[in-house]
Design a protein around this motif. Structure first.
Motif, PDB file in Angstrom:
ATOM      1  N   VAL A   1       6.691  33.808 -67.409  1.00  0.00           N
ATOM      2  CA  VAL A   1       6.377  34.945 -68.234  1.00  0.00           C
ATOM      3  C   VAL A   1       4.646  35.267 -68.327  1.00  0.00           C
ATOM      4  CG1 VAL A   1       6.094  35.673 -70.793  1.00  0.00           C
ATOM      5  CG2 VAL A   1       8.009  34.404 -70.174  1.00  0.00           C
ATOM      6  N   LEU A   2       3.840  34.341 -68.296  1.00  0.00           N
ATOM      7  CA  LEU A   2       2.800  34.443 -68.056  1.00  0.00           C
ATOM      8  C   LEU A   2       1.991  35.043 -66.771  1.00  0.00           C
ATOM      9  CD1 LEU A   2       1.152  30.932 -69.329  1.00  0.00           C
ATOM     10  CD2 LEU A   2       1.470  33.101 -70.661  1.00  0.00           C
ATOM     11  N   LYS A   3       2.931  35.002 -65.630  1.00  0.00           N
ATOM     12  CA  LYS A   3       2.763  35.558 -64.419  1.00  0.00           C
ATOM     13  C   LYS A   3       2.914  37.104 -64.563  1.00  0.00           C
ATOM     14  CE  LYS A   3       3.560  31.391 -61.477  1.00  0.00           C
ATOM     15  NZ  LYS A   3       4.640  31.025 -60.631  1.00  0.00           N
ATOM     16  N   ARG A   4       4.250  37.276 -65.168  1.00  0.00           N
ATOM     17  CA  ARG A   4       4.642  38.573 -65.430  1.00  0.00           C
ATOM     18  C   ARG A   4       3.335  39.456 -66.215  1.00  0.00           C
ATOM     19  NH1 ARG A   4       9.287  39.096 -69.628  1.00  0.00           N
ATOM     20  NH2 ARG A   4       7.506  39.004 -70.841  1.00  0.00           N
ATOM     21  N   ASP A   5       2.849  39.070 -67.119  1.00  0.00           N
ATOM     22  CA  ASP A   5       2.130  39.789 -68.288  1.00  0.00           C
ATOM     23  C   ASP A   5       0.799  39.476 -67.949  1.00  0.00           C
ATOM     24  OD1 ASP A   5       4.746  40.688 -69.400  1.00  0.00           O
ATOM     25  OD2 ASP A   5       4.512  38.796 -71.052  1.00  0.00           O
ATOM     26  N   ARG A   6       0.130  39.078 -66.891  1.00  0.00           N
ATOM     27  CA  ARG A   6      -1.226  38.699 -66.830  1.00  0.00           C
ATOM     28  C   ARG A   6      -2.077  40.096 -67.038  1.00  0.00           C
ATOM     29  NH1 ARG A   6      -4.937  39.392 -62.895  1.00  0.00           N
ATOM     30  NH2 ARG A   6      -6.567  37.539 -63.122  1.00  0.00           N
ATOM     31  N   LEU A   7      -1.715  41.095 -66.521  1.00  0.00           N
ATOM     32  CA  LEU A   7      -2.419  42.374 -66.645  1.00  0.00           C
ATOM     33  C   LEU A   7      -2.667  42.939 -68.055  1.00  0.00           C
ATOM     34  CD1 LEU A   7      -1.183  44.808 -63.555  1.00  0.00           C
ATOM     35  CD2 LEU A   7      -3.221  43.341 -63.629  1.00  0.00           C
ATOM     36  N   THR A   8      -1.620  42.832 -68.753  1.00  0.00           N
ATOM     37  CA  THR A   8      -1.519  43.023 -70.309  1.00  0.00           C
ATOM     38  C   THR A   8      -2.866  42.145 -70.879  1.00  0.00           C
ATOM     39  OG1 THR A   8       0.413  43.891 -70.253  1.00  0.00           O
ATOM     40  CG2 THR A   8      -0.584  43.380 -72.237  1.00  0.00           C
ATOM     41  N   TRP A   9      -2.590  40.596 -70.495  1.00  0.00           N
ATOM     42  CA  TRP A   9      -3.858  39.891 -71.244  1.00  0.00           C
ATOM     43  C   TRP A   9      -5.172  40.290 -70.839  1.00  0.00           C
ATOM     44  CZ3 TRP A   9      -2.862  36.530 -75.051  1.00  0.00           C
ATOM     45  CH2 TRP A   9      -1.513  36.361 -75.329  1.00  0.00           C
ATOM     46  N   TRP A  10      -5.088  40.671 -69.570  1.00  0.00           N
ATOM     47  CA  TRP A  10      -6.600  40.769 -68.873  1.00  0.00           C
ATOM     48  C   TRP A  10      -7.137  42.383 -69.589  1.00  0.00           C
ATOM     49  CZ3 TRP A  10      -6.003  36.250 -67.502  1.00  0.00           C
ATOM     50  CH2 TRP A  10      -6.708  35.583 -66.620  1.00  0.00           C
TER      51      TRP A  10
END
Length: 256
Positions: free
Chosen positions: A195-204
């Motif tokens: 999940v963290l791999k998938r959503d990295r751009l949103t967190w960034w």
């Protein structure tokens, strides 16, 4: 920001298959600075770390501590509870930067490893680890918080998704706790590595400045990834700020 109607529609999702939980990995961020907050006397760096290590013992969880701009006294306190090999001292100076550091470190783990990002001013109930593993296995959501945030009950009208003292949600039962879908939480939460791999751009997107915009992160995760977040009812943890203590629990007694 997405509309309330779109937020509600995102709750409708097919049943998910249960999944295996590999390692439980704790990324604990601690610093000697921070935003001005009124905290109870029982919320200190040492009390919170001692509680975290007791609830998430090193015999059951892999621990990593990122110590940002800490003095020697704070460092010496940390290594009373976590071995020095698992403590990294850095000089970043802000929460968004240290969060990005631990996020990147988390991505090297296996997809089924469960990462718990934990800040230095939280307390947890004794059975929090068991409840976390149980809800993760049941795979009810993409993200898990152990904190029942008071903004979900109309606190100072801070949450635009809360109407008439509550939020539109769905309640689940695992083998040891109740959980509800919720719209947002703090930077202390858990997720599987895939999940963290998938959503990295949103967190960034929302950690580009010194301040991480946690509420907006979760709003966007719902919008772009259809991600779901669950929180426990009643709470299993609390943020250590006087006005943000999770309701209905004697947290001073928990701290002892």
């Amino acid at each position: 920001m997405i509309s309330f109607a779109r937020l509600v529609s995102s709750l409708k999702k097919p049943n998910r298959k249960e999944r295996n939980v590999g390692k439980v990995v704790i990324f604990y961020r601690i610093c000697d600075h921070g935003y001005p907050k009124e905290k109870p006397a029982y919320i200190t760096k040492e009390i919170c770390l001692r509680n975290a290590v007791k609830v998430f013992p090193t015999s059951k969880c892999e621990w990593h501590v990122l110590a940002d701009n800490v003095c020697d006294n704070t460092y010496n306190m940390i290594v009373k509870y976590v071995t020095a090999d698992n403590v990294e001292r850095v000089s970043v100076g802000h929460g968004a930067g240290t969060f990005r550091m631990v996020y990147e470190k988390a991505l090297v783990y296996n997809d089924n490893d469960l990462i718990y990002f934990l800040e230095d001013d939280y307390l947890h109930l004794p059975h929090s680890l068991e409840c976390l593993i149980s809800v993760a296995k049941q795979n009810l959501a993409d993200y898990i918080t152990l904190y029942d945030h008071p903004d979900k009950y109309g606190f100072k009208n801070q949450n635009p998704f809360v109407k008439d003292g509550g939020e539109r949600t769905k309640v689940f039962l695992t083998d040891n706790h109740h959980w509800k879908l919720t719209d947002s939480t703090t930077m202390t939460m858990a997720a599987f590595v895939d999940v963290l791999k998938r959503d990295r751009l949103t967190w960034w997107r929302w950690t580009e400045t010194k301040h991480p915009y946690d509420f907006q992160i979760f709003v966007d995760l719902r919008s772009f990834s259809k991600a779901r977040l669950v929180s426990p009812i009643p709470s299993l943890s609390t943020h250590g700020e006087v006005v943000m203590l999770a309701p209905l629990i004697d947290w001073e007694n928990v701290s002892k």
